[in-house]
Write an enzyme that holds these catalytic residues in place. Structure first.
Site, PDB file in Angstrom:
ATOM      1  CG  HIS A  71      -1.875   7.927 -11.837  1.00  0.00           C
ATOM      2  ND1 HIS A  71      -0.794   7.079 -11.985  1.00  0.00           N
ATOM      3  CD2 HIS A  71      -1.876   8.311 -10.530  1.00  0.00           C
ATOM      4  CE1 HIS A  71      -0.185   6.961 -10.823  1.00  0.00           C
ATOM      5  NE2 HIS A  71      -0.812   7.689  -9.930  1.00  0.00           N
ATOM      6  CG  ASN A 110       0.638   5.206  -7.812  1.00  0.00           C
ATOM      7  OD1 ASN A 110       1.264   5.490  -8.825  1.00  0.00           O
ATOM      8  ND2 ASN A 110       0.104   6.122  -7.023  1.00  0.00           N
ATOM      9  CB  CYS A 117       0.981  10.285 -10.483  1.00  0.00           C
ATOM     10  SG  CYS A 117       1.754   9.504  -9.068  1.00  0.00           S
TER      11      CYS A 117
HETATM   12  N1  ACO Z   1      -3.391  -1.898   6.233  1.00  0.00           N
HETATM   13  C1  ACO Z   1      -4.257  -1.909   7.261  1.00  0.00           C
HETATM   14  N2  ACO Z   1      -4.767  -0.793   7.789  1.00  0.00           N
HETATM   15  C2  ACO Z   1      -4.371   0.380   7.251  1.00  0.00           C
HETATM   16  C3  ACO Z   1      -3.450   0.466   6.193  1.00  0.00           C
HETATM   17  C4  ACO Z   1      -2.962  -0.751   5.678  1.00  0.00           C
HETATM   18  N3  ACO Z   1      -2.092  -0.791   4.666  1.00  0.00           N
HETATM   19  N4  ACO Z   1      -3.255   1.761   5.880  1.00  0.00           N
HETATM   20  C5  ACO Z   1      -4.017   2.473   6.716  1.00  0.00           C
HETATM   21  N5  ACO Z   1      -4.694   1.641   7.554  1.00  0.00           N
HETATM   22  C6  ACO Z   1      -5.621   1.995   8.621  1.00  0.00           C
HETATM   23  C7  ACO Z   1      -5.387   3.367   9.141  1.00  0.00           C
HETATM   24  O1  ACO Z   1      -4.386   3.378  10.136  1.00  0.00           O
HETATM   25  C8  ACO Z   1      -6.745   3.711   9.685  1.00  0.00           C
HETATM   26  O2  ACO Z   1      -6.890   3.110  10.936  1.00  0.00           O
HETATM   27  P1  ACO Z   1      -7.479   3.954  12.175  1.00  0.00           P
HETATM   28  O3  ACO Z   1      -8.881   4.301  11.745  1.00  0.00           O
HETATM   29  O4  ACO Z   1      -7.416   2.972  13.295  1.00  0.00           O
HETATM   30  O5  ACO Z   1      -6.584   5.130  12.310  1.00  0.00           O
HETATM   31  C9  ACO Z   1      -7.702   3.003   8.737  1.00  0.00           C
HETATM   32  O6  ACO Z   1      -6.925   1.999   8.080  1.00  0.00           O
HETATM   33  C10 ACO Z   1      -8.302   3.926   7.694  1.00  0.00           C
HETATM   34  O7  ACO Z   1      -7.246   4.689   7.121  1.00  0.00           O
HETATM   35  P2  ACO Z   1      -7.501   5.739   6.029  1.00  0.00           P
HETATM   36  O8  ACO Z   1      -6.223   6.403   5.642  1.00  0.00           O
HETATM   37  O9  ACO Z   1      -8.652   6.594   6.475  1.00  0.00           O
HETATM   38  O10 ACO Z   1      -7.980   4.786   4.835  1.00  0.00           O
HETATM   39  P3  ACO Z   1      -8.717   5.131   3.524  1.00  0.00           P
HETATM   40  O11 ACO Z   1     -10.007   4.447   3.451  1.00  0.00           O
HETATM   41  O12 ACO Z   1      -8.675   6.622   3.226  1.00  0.00           O
HETATM   42  O13 ACO Z   1      -7.778   4.416   2.438  1.00  0.00           O
HETATM   43  C11 ACO Z   1      -6.030   4.964   0.872  1.00  0.00           C
HETATM   44  C12 ACO Z   1      -6.419   4.807   2.331  1.00  0.00           C
HETATM   45  C13 ACO Z   1      -6.178   3.620   0.192  1.00  0.00           C
HETATM   46  C14 ACO Z   1      -4.579   5.415   0.818  1.00  0.00           C
HETATM   47  C15 ACO Z   1      -6.963   5.979   0.195  1.00  0.00           C
HETATM   48  O14 ACO Z   1      -7.085   7.140   0.981  1.00  0.00           O
HETATM   49  C16 ACO Z   1      -6.461   6.387  -1.166  1.00  0.00           C
HETATM   50  O15 ACO Z   1      -6.372   5.580  -2.066  1.00  0.00           O
HETATM   51  N6  ACO Z   1      -6.125   7.658  -1.357  1.00  0.00           N
HETATM   52  C17 ACO Z   1      -5.552   8.105  -2.601  1.00  0.00           C
HETATM   53  C18 ACO Z   1      -4.094   7.824  -2.568  1.00  0.00           C
HETATM   54  C19 ACO Z   1      -3.424   7.974  -3.892  1.00  0.00           C
HETATM   55  O16 ACO Z   1      -4.024   7.716  -4.920  1.00  0.00           O
HETATM   56  N7  ACO Z   1      -2.167   8.324  -3.841  1.00  0.00           N
HETATM   57  C20 ACO Z   1      -1.338   8.363  -4.985  1.00  0.00           C
HETATM   58  C21 ACO Z   1      -1.341   9.681  -5.671  1.00  0.00           C
HETATM   59  S1  ACO Z   1      -0.316   9.574  -7.017  1.00  0.00           S
HETATM   60  C22 ACO Z   1       1.215  10.299  -6.764  1.00  0.00           C
HETATM   61  O17 ACO Z   1       1.416  11.416  -7.172  1.00  0.00           O
HETATM   62  C23 ACO Z   1       2.304   9.516  -6.050  1.00  0.00           C
END
Ligand code: ACO
Length: 330
Positions: free
Chosen positions: A255, A285, A114
């Site tokens: 990004h 993304n 990214c």
């Molecule tokens: N729908 C419903 N529930 C979900 C989903 C979903 N799509 N995904 C995860 N959950 C659940 C999890 O299972 C977890 O449940 P649990 O507590 O019972 O285990 C709960 O939601 C919380 O999960 P987390 O992973 O802790 O959620 P978080 O608040 O951290 O949000 C997210 C996740 C949106 C992915 C966030 O961490 C984020 O945006 N991180 C950055 C990711 C990013 O930008 N990645 C791209 C990088 S760019 C590249 O190089 C490709």
């Protein structure tokens, strides 16, 4: 010496025809529109079908940029394709060169996930600054839907496909005002799309590895923490190099990974929301495509105007991250 400054003179983009909204995703995995939109800001994403290739999307984006720049493909000296999802592991840039008929251009792929567009911008700038090339086509394009595990709700809700292209031209005034690029391979396991070896004995005593790539795996929380901490640092460093204060920035262009990351970085830099470019709501993304895709829309909407100063930053797998401060247009 003259004309060894860089001007980013034109932009174009292309996305797949078909959209999948959060409601549709909730039929595939246990999720909801409420969860996805509140945690990420994403409402829908565009997904490439089998008739749409990285080459076709990138070519379409490039043709739009060439038309805007009012130059032809034969004027291009160099094509850099920033992508992690080439149609061909040997590289897709040459196919694009062939499609465009850019007969004079040398073309190569560059991988920095990214961060690819920012790394590509800085790489392209070096060829102009050294006086080697005058017209460069830089493309950021990815089809991550090919590599997403569509049964993993933690990742499949985040990504979409797209391509964006810019034309960089030699100019007597340099519009790339400052940049900073960084990598930290010690955190590689936070986010990867890695090769999984499978032993295959081809003759007694000789075993080769014939595996495949495993779908994207990500530690979302770690990536979130990394982005919110490191992105403001590189932007501040780039602004320092550019010798301009943050109040001079017209647009923050990050990004497009997550609206919460964008908001947190803007807050940390004290850049008001009205100066923040965001379109991930409709595209998710799109990896290396996200910055030029968002910039193209902002230019077409008349938000970004020639002379505006943009603080752009990419971040992602590697881990890699970087920022570039540039002035848009001629
Ligand atoms: N729908 C419903 N529930 C979900 C989903 C979903 N799509 N995904 C995860 N959950 C659940 C999890 O299972 C977890 O449940 P649990 O507590 O019972 O285990 C709960 O939601 C919380 O999960 P987390 O992973 O802790 O959620 P978080 O608040 O951290 O949000 C997210 C996740 C949106 C992915 C966030 O961490 C984020 O945006 N991180 C950055 C990711 C990013 O930008 N990645 C791209 C990088 S760019 C590249 O190089 C490709």
């Amino acid at each position: 010496m003259t004309n060894i400054g860089i001007a980013i003179t034109a932009i174009g983009s292309a996305t797949p025809k078909v959209s999948l909204d959060n409601q549709g995703l909730s039929q595939i995995v246990e999720t909801s529109d409420e969860w996805i939109s509140s945690r990420t800001g994403i409402h829908q994403r565009k997904l490439a079908n089998t008739a749409e290739s990285l080459c076709s999307m990138a070519t379409q984006a490039s043709l739009a940029a060439l038309a805007q720049a009012n130059i032809t493909a034969t004027d291009i000296d160099l094509i850099i394709l920033a992508t992690s999802t080439p149609d061909d592991l040997f590289g897709t840039a040459s196919q694009i060169q062939g499609e465009l008929g850019a007969v004079k251009a040398v073309a190569f792929d560059m991988t920095a996930a990214c961060s690819g567009f920012i790394f590509g911008l800085v790489t392209a700038a070096q060829f102009i600054r050294t006086g080697v090339y005058q017209n460069i086509l830089l493309i950021g394009a990815d089809i991550l839907s090919r590599w997403v595990d569509w049964e993993d709700r933690r990742t499949c809700v985040l990504f979409g496909d797209g391509a964006g292209a810019v034309i960089l031209q030699a100019s007597n005034r340099d519009r790339l005002l400052g940049f900073e690029l960084r990598s930290d391979g010690s955190q590689n396991d936070c986010l990867n799309l890695s090769y999984q070896p499978q032993p295959k004995q081809i003759i007694e005593g000789v075993t080769v590895s014939q595996g495949t790539y495993k779908p994207i795996s990500m530690n979302g929380k770690e990536v979130y923490r990394f982005a919110v901490q490191k992105v403001p640092e590189v932007i501040e460093k780039s602004l320092f190099r550019a010798n301009i204060g943050v109040e001079k920035v017209d647009w923050l262009l990050l990004h497009q990974a997550n609206q919460r990351i964008i908001d947190a970085v803007a807050k940390r830099l004290e850049i008001p929301p009205e100066k923040v470019i965001s379109n991930l709501r409709n595209y998710g993304n799109t990896s290396a495509a996200s910055i030029p895709l968002a910039l193209d829309e902002a230019v077409r909407e008349g938000k970004v105007k020639p002379g505006d100063i943009i603080a752009a930053s990419g971040f992602g797998a590697g881990l890699t991250w970087g920022a570039a401060i540039f002035e848009w247009g001629v």
